[in-house]
Scaffold this active site. Structure first.
Site, PDB file in Angstrom:
ATOM      1  CG  ASP A 100      -0.410   0.192   2.515  1.00  0.00           C
ATOM      2  OD1 ASP A 100       0.835   0.309   2.617  1.00  0.00           O
ATOM      3  OD2 ASP A 100      -1.179   0.250   3.502  1.00  0.00           O
ATOM      4  CB  CYS A 157       0.209  -2.823   4.441  1.00  0.00           C
ATOM      5  SG  CYS A 157      -0.284  -3.890   5.810  1.00  0.00           S
ATOM      6  CB  THR A 212       0.858  -3.555  10.867  1.00  0.00           C
ATOM      7  OG1 THR A 212      -0.351  -3.881  10.150  1.00  0.00           O
ATOM      8  CG2 THR A 212       0.665  -2.262  11.644  1.00  0.00           C
ATOM      9  CG  HIS A 226       7.244 -26.129  11.731  1.00  0.00           C
ATOM     10  ND1 HIS A 226       7.288 -26.025  13.100  1.00  0.00           N
ATOM     11  CD2 HIS A 226       8.392 -26.768  11.373  1.00  0.00           C
ATOM     12  CE1 HIS A 226       8.398 -26.586  13.560  1.00  0.00           C
ATOM     13  NE2 HIS A 226       9.094 -27.029  12.524  1.00  0.00           N
ATOM     14  CG  HIS A 243       5.171 -29.674  10.239  1.00  0.00           C
ATOM     15  ND1 HIS A 243       4.987 -29.168  11.501  1.00  0.00           N
ATOM     16  CD2 HIS A 243       6.480 -30.020  10.142  1.00  0.00           C
ATOM     17  CE1 HIS A 243       6.137 -29.207  12.154  1.00  0.00           C
ATOM     18  NE2 HIS A 243       7.063 -29.716  11.352  1.00  0.00           N
TER      19      HIS A 243
HETATM   20  C1  RB5 Z   1      -2.695   2.325   6.488  1.00  0.00           C
HETATM   21  O1  RB5 Z   1      -2.890   3.457   7.254  1.00  0.00           O
HETATM   22  C2  RB5 Z   1      -2.529   1.095   7.381  1.00  0.00           C
HETATM   23  O2  RB5 Z   1      -3.750   0.820   8.001  1.00  0.00           O
HETATM   24  C3  RB5 Z   1      -2.033  -0.080   6.590  1.00  0.00           C
HETATM   25  O3  RB5 Z   1      -0.809   0.216   6.005  1.00  0.00           O
HETATM   26  C4  RB5 Z   1      -1.808  -1.364   7.373  1.00  0.00           C
HETATM   27  O4  RB5 Z   1      -1.003  -1.145   8.475  1.00  0.00           O
HETATM   28  C5  RB5 Z   1      -2.998  -2.150   7.694  1.00  0.00           C
HETATM   29  O5  RB5 Z   1      -2.956  -3.242   8.255  1.00  0.00           O
END
Ligand code: RB5
Length: 154
Positions: free
Chosen positions: A8, A65, A67, A98, A133
């Protein structure tokens, strides 16, 4: 080796660095984007990479993205996808050995570029161990296909 990669807007710079690094290693890349810094809904790139992996158009997928959570959640909704969000190389390696993950995800707001490279390196070099597994992965697929797990019946 052919890898699909998606991201993203938050992860654009990290994605570019990862692509350049993978190309230097001789890995073929399909970049599904985004390649804009405009706000971008991560499920779009998560889905595109997941489809390419599930349809066996590529060997593996990388998703980034903020996180790594949202984009991996989206990818995991595609049948046959086992996407793992991780922040360390150990989890990345074990997720292949695994869990036979076919997509690795991480967060551009969580880890730095060198850790991201180490994660990809460990993951690509690891091999699925099969054996005990496989029964567990089969259970995951049963849930996916039937919304039911016979082993959980009491
Ligand atoms: C974008 O603001 C953020 O929500 C996205 O990059 C991500 O972390 C979502 O899981």
């Amino acid at each position: 080796m052919h890898i699909a990669i998606g991201n993203d807007h938050v992860a654009l710079e990290m994605k570019k660095e990862i692509c350049a690094w993978l190309k230097e290693k001789g890995i073929e890349i399909t970049d599904v984007g985004t390649n804009s810094s405009e706000r971008f809904n991560y499920p779009v790139s998560g889905y595109k990479v997941a489809k390419l992996v599930a349809d066996k158009k590529v060997d593996a997928g990388v998703l980034i993205c903020g996180t790594g959570v949202g984009i991996s959640l989206a990818a995991n909704k595609v049948r046959g996808i086992r996407a793992c969000v991780c922040s360390d190389p150990y989890t990345a390696r074990l997720s292949k050995q695994h869990n036979n993950t076919n997509i690795i995800a991480f967060g551009a707001r969580v880890i730095g570029i060198e850790t991201a490279k180490m994660i990809i390196e460990e993951w690509l070099n690891a091999e699925y161990e099969g054996g005990r597994h496989q029964a567990r992965i089969d259970m995951i697929h049963e849930i996916e296909e039937t919304q039911h797990l016979s082993a959980a019946e009491v």
